[in-house]
Design a protein around this motif. Structure first.
Motif, PDB file in Angstrom:
ATOM      1  N   GLN A 163       0.849  -1.191   0.000  1.00 21.29           N
ATOM      2  CA  GLN A 163       0.000   0.000   0.000  1.00 21.29           C
ATOM      3  C   GLN A 163       0.886   1.242   0.000  1.00 21.29           C
ATOM      4  O   GLN A 163       1.344   1.681   1.058  1.00 21.29           O
ATOM      5  CB  GLN A 163      -0.920   0.009   1.235  1.00 21.29           C
ATOM      6  N   ARG A 220      -6.866  -9.270  -1.735  1.00 20.41           N
ATOM      7  CA  ARG A 220      -7.143  -7.910  -1.243  1.00 20.41           C
ATOM      8  C   ARG A 220      -6.639  -6.852  -2.220  1.00 20.41           C
ATOM      9  O   ARG A 220      -7.256  -5.795  -2.389  1.00 20.41           O
ATOM     10  CB  ARG A 220      -6.470  -7.736   0.129  1.00 20.41           C
ATOM     11  N   ILE A 221      -5.540  -7.137  -2.880  1.00 23.28           N
ATOM     12  CA  ILE A 221      -4.922  -6.149  -3.761  1.00 23.28           C
ATOM     13  C   ILE A 221      -5.455  -6.248  -5.189  1.00 23.28           C
ATOM     14  O   ILE A 221      -5.744  -5.239  -5.836  1.00 23.28           O
ATOM     15  CB  ILE A 221      -3.397  -6.310  -3.754  1.00 23.28           C
ATOM     16  N   ARG A 222      -5.597  -7.481  -5.676  1.00 25.90           N
ATOM     17  CA  ARG A 222      -5.846  -7.680  -7.099  1.00 25.90           C
ATOM     18  C   ARG A 222      -7.294  -8.010  -7.456  1.00 25.90           C
ATOM     19  O   ARG A 222      -7.775  -7.613  -8.510  1.00 25.90           O
ATOM     20  CB  ARG A 222      -4.960  -8.820  -7.622  1.00 25.90           C
ATOM     21  N   SER A 223      -7.975  -8.766  -6.631  1.00 26.32           N
ATOM     22  CA  SER A 223      -9.270  -9.295  -7.039  1.00 26.32           C
ATOM     23  C   SER A 223     -10.401  -8.357  -6.675  1.00 26.32           C
ATOM     24  O   SER A 223     -10.219  -7.337  -6.029  1.00 26.32           O
ATOM     25  CB  SER A 223      -9.510 -10.668  -6.400  1.00 26.32           C
ATOM     26  N   GLY A 270      -3.101 -11.233  -1.877  1.00 24.81           N
ATOM     27  CA  GLY A 270      -3.321 -11.208  -3.323  1.00 24.81           C
ATOM     28  C   GLY A 270      -4.753 -10.847  -3.671  1.00 24.81           C
ATOM     29  O   GLY A 270      -5.007 -10.006  -4.550  1.00 24.81           O
TER      30      GLY A 270
END
Length: 271
Positions: A28, A233-236, A231
């Protein structure tokens, strides 16, 4: 020797904190975190330079005649080069990844000296550091569990449209989701360092790789579960509720790993 030990401990602390903050900034991006990490890296470089000068003064020559001394010098050069390049060209993620490698070399160098440099009881030092970092990561995951639990409560209150005292006392869903995410983002790299140090301890002290023991395998699975969380939390496009439930499932895995798997380990059952 005492002064060198204290300097080395300070160097390791600054180096580790710097990399953890860089990892947090990777997950972040925040300018303050990035600048703080960079300052700590400069401090770590200064401390390591001081160690090399003290070593040179004590021996009367540059210590490059053993594999461990070479690893320590290589880590110093990696830090020097990346800091110079980042000062003039802003190399970004390369600064983080290269220094992760440098820190790994420092860790192996520290605990592979067989007591000739700084740690006459290196087995105990390494084991204490390994366990301490594992405990810190478990604390981070515990915070993530609490935040996720609070998220589910607040989410249920909102969906039921019950504007009671509980609704006003709980933080907003976005803040709870962010707090849980930050807790996991801190715990994941700390647990990774703990696992690496545990493997190094097994090789140096037990003279064998311990990767196939039930405890390291279970811990690796737990680490991968939390990495999957990061993964998603950031990408999907997963919503907060699904991630909160998954986070609690990961916390259950941590509990089982700590309370059950230890009994089947060849060397963790005493902890």
């Amino acid at each position: 020797m005492a002064a060198m030990r204290a300097l080395y401990d300070a160097f390791n602390l600054m180096y580790a904190l710097s990399l953890i903050l860089f990892f947090s900034d990777l997950i972040q991006p925040r300018r303050f975190v990035n600048r703080t990490a960079l300052v700590l890296l400069f401090v770590a470089f200064g401390l390591e330079s001081g160690l090399l000068l003290m070593r040179l003064r004590a021996l009367g020559y540059v210590a490059v005649y053993t594999r461990m001394d070479v690893l320590f010098l290589v880590s110093w050069l990696l830090m020097l080069i990346t800091l110079v390049l980042d000062t003039f060209f802003r190399i970004g993620l390369a600064l983080f990844f290269v220094n992760v490698l440098g820190y790994a070399l420092v860790a192996f160098d520290t605990f592979g000296r067989q007591g000739k440099f700084l740690f006459p009881k290196h087995q105990l030092d390494l084991l204490v550091l390994h366990v301490s970092l594992a405990v810190i990561s478990y604390v981070c995951f515990a915070f993530a569990f609490v935040y996720s639990f609070m998220y589910l409560i607040q989410d249920r209150v909102l969906r039921a449209k019950r504007w009671n005292q509980l609704y006003f006392r709980l933080p907003a869903l976005e803040r709870l989701d962010t707090f849980a995410f930050r807790s996991v983002a801190l715990g994941v790299p700390v647990l990774l360092v703990a696992m690496v140090l545990g493997v190094i301890w097994g090789k140096l002290v037990l003279n064998r790789w311990i990767l196939m023991d039930p405890k390291p395998l279970a811990t690796l699975i737990v680490w991968l579960m939390y990495a999957v969380y990061l993964g998603f939390r950031i990408r999907s496009g997963w919503g907060g509720r699904q991630l909160a439930w998954y986070n609690m499932f990961c916390a259950l895995a941590v509990l089982l790993n700590f309370a059950v798997v230890n009994d089947y380990s060849n060397f963790h059952h005493a902890f």
